[in-house]
Design an enzyme around this catalytic site. Structure first.
Site, PDB file in Angstrom:
ATOM      1  N   ARG A   1       0.825  -1.213   0.000  1.00 57.16           N
ATOM      2  CA  ARG A   1       0.000   0.000   0.000  1.00 57.16           C
ATOM      3  C   ARG A   1       0.858   1.262   0.000  1.00 57.16           C
ATOM      4  O   ARG A   1       0.497   2.258  -0.631  1.00 57.16           O
ATOM      5  CB  ARG A   1      -0.936  -0.006   1.207  1.00 57.16           C
ATOM      6  CG  ARG A   1      -2.029  -1.019   1.011  1.00 57.16           C
ATOM      7  CD  ARG A   1      -2.959  -1.063   2.182  1.00 57.16           C
ATOM      8  NE  ARG A   1      -4.124  -1.880   1.862  1.00 57.16           N
ATOM      9  CZ  ARG A   1      -4.918  -2.410   2.757  1.00 57.16           C
ATOM     10  NH1 ARG A   1      -4.685  -2.220   4.038  1.00 57.16           N
ATOM     11  NH2 ARG A   1      -5.948  -3.128   2.375  1.00 57.16           N
TER      12      ARG A   1
ATOM     13  N   LYS B   1     -21.128 -16.724   1.385  1.00 53.31           N
ATOM     14  CA  LYS B   1     -22.583 -16.641   1.559  1.00 53.31           C
ATOM     15  C   LYS B   1     -23.305 -15.841   0.480  1.00 53.31           C
ATOM     16  O   LYS B   1     -22.793 -14.841   0.000  1.00 53.31           O
ATOM     17  CB  LYS B   1     -22.878 -15.951   2.889  1.00 53.31           C
ATOM     18  CG  LYS B   1     -22.425 -16.731   4.081  1.00 53.31           C
ATOM     19  CD  LYS B   1     -22.855 -15.957   5.301  1.00 53.31           C
ATOM     20  CE  LYS B   1     -22.388 -16.615   6.568  1.00 53.31           C
ATOM     21  NZ  LYS B   1     -22.449 -15.642   7.660  1.00 53.31           N
TER      22      LYS B   1
ATOM     23  N   GLY C   1     -11.968  -8.538  -1.897  1.00 53.45           N
ATOM     24  CA  GLY C   1     -11.675  -9.511  -0.858  1.00 53.45           C
ATOM     25  C   GLY C   1     -10.842 -10.700  -1.258  1.00 53.45           C
ATOM     26  O   GLY C   1      -9.763 -10.563  -1.830  1.00 53.45           O
TER      27      GLY C   1
ATOM     28  N   GLY D   1     -14.230  -3.892   0.402  1.00 54.24           N
ATOM     29  CA  GLY D   1     -15.617  -3.461   0.596  1.00 54.24           C
ATOM     30  C   GLY D   1     -15.997  -2.331  -0.336  1.00 54.24           C
ATOM     31  O   GLY D   1     -17.130  -2.270  -0.832  1.00 54.24           O
TER      32      GLY D   1
HETATM   33  P1  AMP Z   1     -16.128 -13.966   0.767  1.00 51.74           P
HETATM   34  O1  AMP Z   1     -15.412 -13.159   1.808  1.00 51.74           O
HETATM   35  O2  AMP Z   1     -17.593 -13.865   0.804  1.00 51.74           O
HETATM   36  O3  AMP Z   1     -15.537 -13.782  -0.607  1.00 51.74           O
HETATM   37  O4  AMP Z   1     -15.874 -15.476   1.183  1.00 51.74           O
HETATM   38  C1  AMP Z   1     -14.612 -16.035   1.197  1.00 51.74           C
HETATM   39  C2  AMP Z   1     -14.636 -17.259   2.055  1.00 51.74           C
HETATM   40  O5  AMP Z   1     -15.555 -18.192   1.534  1.00 51.74           O
HETATM   41  C3  AMP Z   1     -13.302 -17.933   2.088  1.00 51.74           C
HETATM   42  O6  AMP Z   1     -12.774 -17.866   3.374  1.00 51.74           O
HETATM   43  C4  AMP Z   1     -13.612 -19.368   1.674  1.00 51.74           C
HETATM   44  O7  AMP Z   1     -12.947 -20.325   2.478  1.00 51.74           O
HETATM   45  C5  AMP Z   1     -15.102 -19.466   1.906  1.00 51.74           C
HETATM   46  N1  AMP Z   1     -15.700 -20.508   1.065  1.00 51.74           N
HETATM   47  C6  AMP Z   1     -15.554 -20.666  -0.249  1.00 51.74           C
HETATM   48  N2  AMP Z   1     -16.190 -21.772  -0.681  1.00 51.74           N
HETATM   49  C7  AMP Z   1     -16.774 -22.332   0.402  1.00 51.74           C
HETATM   50  C8  AMP Z   1     -17.560 -23.496   0.599  1.00 51.74           C
HETATM   51  N3  AMP Z   1     -17.883 -24.298  -0.420  1.00 51.74           N
HETATM   52  N4  AMP Z   1     -17.989 -23.767   1.846  1.00 51.74           N
HETATM   53  C9  AMP Z   1     -17.656 -22.937   2.869  1.00 51.74           C
HETATM   54  N5  AMP Z   1     -16.913 -21.832   2.744  1.00 51.74           N
HETATM   55  C10 AMP Z   1     -16.463 -21.520   1.526  1.00 51.74           C
END
Ligand code: AMP
Length: 387
Positions: free
Chosen positions: A18, A189, A345, A368
Site C-alpha cells: 500500500r 454466503k 476480498g 468493501g
Molecule cells: P467472501 O469473503 O464472501 O468472498 O468469502 C470467502 C470465504 O468463503 C473464504 O474464506 C472461503 O474459504 C469461503 N468458502 C468458499 N467456498 C466455500 C464453501 N464451499 N464452503 C464454505 N466456505 C467456503
C-alpha cells in the site's frame, strides 16, 4: 493515502504494497513543486483500546511508516504526533516545496469515523488542494476521506492515481464493457452478495457461481447438498435470482460437480460428487472438475471478466483447485485480449497468492469499497470529489 499496512509484533511493516502504491501520487505532487501533507488511518485503534479505555497510541501511531516511506521517497518525511491542532497547523504552514509531512492516525480523533464537520474543516485549513488516493475507504463517509473534500472547490480536489485507476477500471466494466461480459462470483454466503448478484443479472451475459453460496442455489433447485453451507432463509431469494436470470437471458451456471469432504478440515477425507447429489454427512468445499472445465470454456470466450470471491475453501490446499483453475484461465484470457477485473476480498488474496496479479488487467485494492461500487452504490468518497 492508504497506509493501513500490516505490522508484526515489533511494529515492523510486513507488507508495504500500500505504501508503494501511494508513491506515484506523492511524487507527482512533489515534482509539481508542491509539498505533501499525508493523512491515513492505521488499524482500528478505537476497537482495540487499552485496559484503561484509552487509545493504544504506541501500537497504532502512523510514525511506524515514517522511516520506510522516507527511504522509498528519498525524502526525509516529517511526522506530527497530532492530526489537527496547533502543532499540525504550524508544521503544515512551515512546509517548503518538496517536503513531506505525515499527520497522526486519523482514527485517533473520535470525529473521524463520524464524518465530523469541525474536524474536516480543521484538516481542510492545513492545505490548498485535497487529493484522495485511498480507494479502500471510499465507501465510508469519514472526515478525512469525505467531509473534508466539501471544503475545497471543484478545481482544488482530485483523485490520486490509484483511486483514479480503480474508478476508471470498475466503470469500464459497469458502463462500457466489451461483450460477452462474464461475472464469476464466489465466496461464502449468498447474503453477503445479494445486491451484487441482483445488479449483475441486469447487465452481464454470463454469471458463474461458485464457493459456498452455490449450495443455497443448488438446494433451492431441489438438490441434495448434504452438510454444505446453506442459508435456509435465502432459498426463496435464490429461486428468484435464477428466475430473473432466465428472464434476462443471462446464462447462469452452477457447479455441476463438487469436491466434497466429510468435515470442514484441511485433513478431511476428500471425494467428488454431482453437486445435486452430495451424500449425507459430506459437504461441498470446492467446484469439481467438470465445473472447472465448463467455467473455463465460458471465460475463454469472454471479452470482459469480473471476478469476486473464491470458488472454494482455497485456504486449504485440497479445496483450492477450483480457485486456482479460474485464476489461471482468467490470466490466460487476459493475455488473449480480454479485460479482467478482480475485486473485493478473497479472490484478490487468491490471485496474489498464485503470483498472477500482474496478468490481470486490474486487481482492486479496495475490498468493501469495490463491492459497493460494483453494486452500483455511489461511494461517498468519490461523490465528494466529483461534487
Ligand atoms: P467472501 O469473503 O464472501 O468472498 O468469502 C470467502 C470465504 O468463503 C473464504 O474464506 C472461503 O474459504 C469461503 N468458502 C468458499 N467456498 C466455500 C464453501 N464451499 N464452503 C464454505 N466456505 C467456503
Amino acid at each position: 493515502m492508504d497506509f493501513n499496512v500490516p505490522l508484526d509484533s515489533n511494529n515492523h511493516i510486513t507488507d508495504d504494497t500500500r505504501i508503494r502504491g501511494a508513491l506515484p501520487t506523492i511524487k507527482h505532487i512533489l515534482d509539481q513543486g508542491g509539498a505533501a501533507i499525508l493523512m491515513s488511518h492505521l488499524g482500528r485503534p478505537t476497537k482495540k483500546l487499552l485496559p484503561d479505555g484509552s487509545i493504544d497510541k504506541e501500537k497504532f501511531t502512523l510514525h511506524h511508516v515514517v522511516g520506510h516511506l522516507s527511504d522509498l521517497l528519498g525524502v526525509e518525511v516529517q511526522f506530527c504526533d497530532e492530526l489537527v491542532g496547533e502543532k499540525a497547523t504550524k508544521m503544515a504552514a512551515a512546509l517548503q516545496p518538496g517536503q513531506v509531512l505525515i499527520l497522526e492516525n486519523t482514527r485517533f480523533e473520535p470525529g473521524e469515523t463520524k464524518g465530523d464537520e469541525g474536524l474536516a474543516r480543521q484538516l481542510a485549513e492545513l492545505a490548498d488542494v485535497y487529493v484522495n488516493d485511498a480507494f479502500g475507504t471510499a465507501h465510508r463517509a469519514h472526515a478525512s476521506t469525505t467531509t473534508v473534500a466539501h471544503f475545497f472547490d471543484k478545481g482544488a480536489k482530485d483523485f490520486g492515481f490509484l483511486m483514479e485507476a480503480e474508478v476508471k477500471n470498475a466503470s469500464k466494466v459497469l458502463n462500457d464493457p466489451q461483450r460477452p461480459l462474464t461475472a464469476i462470483i464466489g465466496g461464502a454466503k449468498v447474503s453477503d452478495k445479494i445486491l451484487l448478484l441482483e445488479r449483475l443479472i441486469d447487465f452481464v451475459d454470463n454469471l458463474l457461481i461458485g464457493g459456498g453460496m452455490a449450495y443455497t442455489f443448488l438446494k433451492a433447485q431441489g438438490g441434495k447438498v448434504g452438510n454444505s453451507l446453506v442459508e435456509e432463509d435465502k432459498l426463496e431469494l435464490a429461486l428468484k435470482l435464477l428466475e430473473k436470470a432466465k428472464q434476462k437471458g443471462v446464462q447462469l451456471l452452477l457447479p455441476e460437480d463438487s469436491i466434497i469432504a466429510d468435515k470442514f478440515d484441511a485433513a478431511a477425507k476428500v471425494s467428488s460428487a454431482n453437486s445435486l447429489a452430495i451424500p449425507d454427512g459430506w459437504m461441498g468445499l470446492d467446484i469439481g472438475e467438470k465445473a472447472r472445465m465448463a467455467y473455463a470454456e465460458v471465460i475463454r470466450n469472454s471479452k470482459t471478466l469480473l471476478w469476486n470471491g473464491p470458488m472454494g475453501v482455497f485456504e486449504m490446499e485440497n479445496f483450492a483447485q477450483g480457485t486456482k483453475a479460474i485464476a489461471e484461465v482468467v490470466a490466460q484470457a487476459t493475455k488473449k485480449g480480454a479485460f479482467s477485473l478482480v475485486g473485493g476480498g478473497d479472490s484478490v488474496a487468491a490471485v496474489n497468492q498464485m503470483g498472477l496479479a500482474e496478468e490481470i488487467s486490474h486487481v482492486s485494492t479496495g475490498g468493501g469499497a469495490m463491492l459497493e461500487f460494483l453494486e452500483g452504490k455511489e461511494l461517498p468518497g468519490i461523490k465528494a470529489i466529483n461534487d
